[in-house]
Design an enzyme around this catalytic site. Sequence first.
Site, short mmCIF file in Angstrom:
data_model
loop_
_atom_site.label_atom_id
_atom_site.label_comp_id
_atom_site.label_asym_id
_atom_site.label_seq_id
_atom_site.Cartn_x
_atom_site.Cartn_y
_atom_site.Cartn_z
N SER A 38 0.83 -1.45 -0.04
CA SER A 38 -0.02 0.27 0.02
C SER A 38 0.89 1.10 -0.14
O SER A 38 1.72 1.46 1.00
CB SER A 38 -0.85 0.01 1.24
OG SER A 38 -1.59 -1.04 1.29
N HIS A 69 -4.00 0.35 -4.87
CA HIS A 69 -3.25 -1.03 -5.32
C HIS A 69 -3.54 -0.98 -7.15
O HIS A 69 -4.29 -1.00 -7.40
CB HIS A 69 -3.50 -2.31 -5.17
CG HIS A 69 -3.20 -2.48 -3.43
ND1 HIS A 69 -2.17 -3.23 -3.12
CD2 HIS A 69 -3.87 -2.15 -2.47
CE1 HIS A 69 -2.03 -3.35 -1.79
NE2 HIS A 69 -3.06 -2.52 -1.29
N HIS A 91 -5.21 -10.14 -1.92
CA HIS A 91 -5.20 -10.44 -0.48
C HIS A 91 -6.26 -11.50 -0.20
O HIS A 91 -7.20 -11.57 -0.87
CB HIS A 91 -5.77 -9.24 0.28
CG HIS A 91 -4.80 -8.05 0.33
ND1 HIS A 91 -4.79 -7.03 -0.72
CD2 HIS A 91 -3.78 -7.69 1.02
CE1 HIS A 91 -4.00 -6.43 -0.73
NE2 HIS A 91 -3.39 -6.37 0.37
N TYR A 93 -8.50 -11.59 2.02
CA TYR A 93 -9.71 -10.90 2.44
C TYR A 93 -10.65 -10.68 1.48
O TYR A 93 -11.83 -10.34 1.16
CB TYR A 93 -9.63 -9.85 3.25
CG TYR A 93 -8.87 -8.77 2.69
CD1 TYR A 93 -9.44 -8.04 1.79
CD2 TYR A 93 -7.80 -8.32 3.02
CE1 TYR A 93 -8.72 -6.81 1.29
CE2 TYR A 93 -6.82 -7.32 2.58
CZ TYR A 93 -7.32 -6.47 1.72
OH TYR A 93 -6.78 -5.42 1.25
N GLU A 94 -10.06 -10.78 -0.01
CA GLU A 94 -10.77 -10.15 -1.21
C GLU A 94 -11.60 -11.54 -1.56
O GLU A 94 -12.44 -11.42 -2.52
CB GLU A 94 -9.82 -9.84 -2.38
CG GLU A 94 -9.36 -8.67 -1.99
CD GLU A 94 -8.34 -8.16 -2.95
OE1 GLU A 94 -8.77 -7.57 -4.02
OE2 GLU A 94 -6.83 -8.37 -2.66
N ALA A 121 2.40 -2.72 4.28
CA ALA A 121 2.06 -1.52 5.30
C ALA A 121 1.63 -2.47 6.59
O ALA A 121 0.80 -3.40 6.22
CB ALA A 121 0.94 -0.81 5.06
N MET A 218 -2.16 -7.98 6.70
CA MET A 218 -3.01 -8.79 6.07
C MET A 218 -2.37 -9.35 4.69
O MET A 218 -2.94 -9.91 3.81
CB MET A 218 -4.15 -8.28 5.75
CG MET A 218 -5.04 -7.32 6.89
SD MET A 218 -6.53 -6.30 6.29
CE MET A 218 -6.48 -5.36 7.88
N SER A 219 -1.00 -9.50 4.60
CA SER A 219 -0.45 -9.93 3.38
C SER A 219 0.76 -10.50 3.74
O SER A 219 1.33 -10.84 5.02
CB SER A 219 -0.30 -9.05 2.57
OG SER A 219 0.85 -8.04 2.91
N ASN A 242 0.85 2.71 11.64
CA ASN A 242 0.10 3.12 12.61
C ASN A 242 0.33 1.92 14.06
O ASN A 242 1.08 1.10 13.83
CB ASN A 242 -1.42 2.85 12.51
CG ASN A 242 -1.76 1.34 11.85
OD1 ASN A 242 -1.51 0.91 10.74
ND2 ASN A 242 -2.14 0.56 12.75
N HIS A 254 -7.99 3.03 6.84
CA HIS A 254 -7.36 2.69 5.48
C HIS A 254 -6.69 4.05 4.95
O HIS A 254 -5.48 3.90 4.79
CB HIS A 254 -8.22 2.02 4.51
CG HIS A 254 -7.53 1.63 3.43
ND1 HIS A 254 -6.29 0.69 3.19
CD2 HIS A 254 -7.56 2.03 1.98
CE1 HIS A 254 -5.69 0.44 2.02
NE2 HIS A 254 -6.68 1.17 1.20
N1 HPA Z 1 -3.57 -4.37 11.31
C1 HPA Z 1 -3.64 -5.11 10.08
N2 HPA Z 1 -3.05 -4.57 8.64
C2 HPA Z 1 -2.61 -3.31 8.78
C3 HPA Z 1 -2.68 -2.62 9.82
C4 HPA Z 1 -3.02 -2.95 11.10
O1 HPA Z 1 -2.94 -2.35 12.22
N3 HPA Z 1 -2.04 -1.37 9.45
C5 HPA Z 1 -1.66 -1.48 8.21
N4 HPA Z 1 -2.01 -2.78 7.77
#
Ligand code: HPA
Length: 281
Positions: A38, A69, A91, A93-94, A121, A218-219, A242, A254
């Site tokens: 990302s 993306h 991903h 989750y898609e 990320a 998530m990847s 974050n 996001h």
């Molecule tokens: N959790 C999961 N996936 C993420 C996060 C998070 O805090 N930040 C960026 N991708």
Amino acid sequence: MNQTEINDGFENIEEAYGFISDKLAGRVKPETGIVLGSGLGDFADQISDRIEIPYSDIPNFPTSSVEGHKGCFVFGRLEGVPVVCMQGRVHYYEGYPMQKVVMPIRLMCRMGIDKLILTNAAGGIGDSLEPGSLMIITDQITSFVPSPLIGRNYDAGPRFPDMSSVYAPELVEVIKKTAEECKIDIKSGVYLQTTGPNYETPAEIRMYKALGADAVGMSTAVEAMAAVHAGVKVAGISCITNKASGLSTTPLSHSEVQSVADKVQSDFQILLRRIVLLLSS
Ligand code: HPA
């Protein structure tokens, strides 16, 4: 279920490989694969002698619907090194099965890369991981997502592959040295993959911390697993966008993830460019 009924898509990899080989017509033979997470997609603009192939042109290729993306392979040279970059990834989750999620990785391995650099990320769990930090991934936890190796064995690797050194220590060393040389602060730690798409609860983050995770996303981890299975050396770098859930007072979004990733771009790009060169020399 009988083995022929399992739709594992291995034939799709061959078909996609044939399609891409025709397009490239021998103009570039990538040695290093790079997956841009990302907000990091602009990195591919630095590639010279570019040949772009949108995912949507490739037969049976999973396409991504995530904002930020782009969805294409960029082939070419970076500091003279033949590379293939993925601008955007797929991903779990898609809604794709894990075997489909790692199909692009297997495809790059099939193209003959010998090194793969994964970027993402991620949320910071470790105390020193603040928004904007970069983290070299030294190991990973995949226990909360299905293994991409489930099903008939993909014959690029063994049925029961060793995962004691997913992130090649020699690549980790090069990245640390490169960061030092570029005066870019970089941490290191363990990455834990979740299914997403929801961010975690504070209780989950406390559990992941207790289990030894430093960053969550998530990847990446299943991609690393598929590449290691195929005998390719892997390096991973997380851009911490974050503090993970419950570790800061603001709710996660996001757009926050993207805006922090955008701010770190320039350091990240300098580092990545230098890493590609040093890993190949
Ligand atoms: N959790 C999961 N996936 C993420 C996060 C998070 O805090 N930040 C960026 N991708």
